[in-house]
Design a protein around this motif. Structure first.
Motif, PDB file in Angstrom:
ATOM      1  N   GLY A 104       0.820  -1.209   0.000  1.00 44.58           N
ATOM      2  CA  GLY A 104       0.000   0.000   0.000  1.00 44.58           C
ATOM      3  C   GLY A 104       0.853   1.257   0.000  1.00 44.58           C
ATOM      4  N   PHE A 105       1.945   1.211   0.766  1.00 48.66           N
ATOM      5  CA  PHE A 105       2.870   2.342   0.811  1.00 48.66           C
ATOM      6  C   PHE A 105       3.467   2.600  -0.567  1.00 48.66           C
ATOM      7  N   LYS A 127       1.887   6.815  -6.791  1.00 46.05           N
ATOM      8  CA  LYS A 127       0.785   7.677  -7.220  1.00 46.05           C
ATOM      9  C   LYS A 127       1.090   9.152  -6.956  1.00 46.05           C
ATOM     10  N   ASP A 128       1.689   9.453  -5.816  1.00 43.06           N
ATOM     11  CA  ASP A 128       1.882  10.832  -5.398  1.00 43.06           C
ATOM     12  C   ASP A 128       3.296  11.365  -5.594  1.00 43.06           C
ATOM     13  N   LEU A 129       4.153  10.609  -6.246  1.00 40.92           N
ATOM     14  CA  LEU A 129       5.542  11.026  -6.395  1.00 40.92           C
ATOM     15  C   LEU A 129       5.659  12.370  -7.108  1.00 40.92           C
ATOM     16  N   ASP A 130       4.979  12.541  -8.234  1.00 40.44           N
ATOM     17  CA  ASP A 130       5.070  13.808  -8.968  1.00 40.44           C
ATOM     18  C   ASP A 130       4.612  14.979  -8.118  1.00 40.44           C
TER      19      ASP A 130
END
Length: 108
Positions: free
Chosen positions: A5-6, A12-15
């Motif tokens: 999940g991490f 997903k949120d890296l950008d």
């Protein structure tokens, strides 16, 4: 499990997490967290409590803009300084974001 999940959340949120790197380097320390933005949202919420609803989107945006301008005038930007080079870099970023926004509108 949790690690999976991490990893998904991270991918997903890296950008978004690294978006501050697009700005001038001397701004990074001040804008890498959302604290500055969250304080502004709280101030806008405080001011809008007395207004049941806005007549137009423009009137809501004007209030948000007024909060930001007021903060700039009384130096609540926590030492964010801009050089001429920084302003040029911010202008390039602004144009890039506007082009991306226009492209999204054309696709939709």
């Amino acid at each position: 499990g949790k690690a999976e999940g991490f990893v998904k959340c991270f991918e997903k949120d890296l950008d978004s997490s690294l978006g501050y790197l697009l700005f001038p380097q001397n701004h990074w320390r001040s804008i890498r967290t959302t604290n500055l933005i969250e304080r502004r949202f709280e101030e806008v919420r405080r001011r809008t409590k007395v207004i049941p609803r806005f007549q137009t989107e423009r009137s809501a945006l004007l209030l948000c803009h007024a909060v930001l301008i007021e903060d700039m005038k009384i130096n609540r930007w926590h030492g964010i300084r801009t050089t001429e080079e920084d302003r040029k870099q911010l202008e390039v970023l602004k144009r890039k974001l506007l082009v991306e926004k226009q492209e999204l509108k054309m696709v939709a």
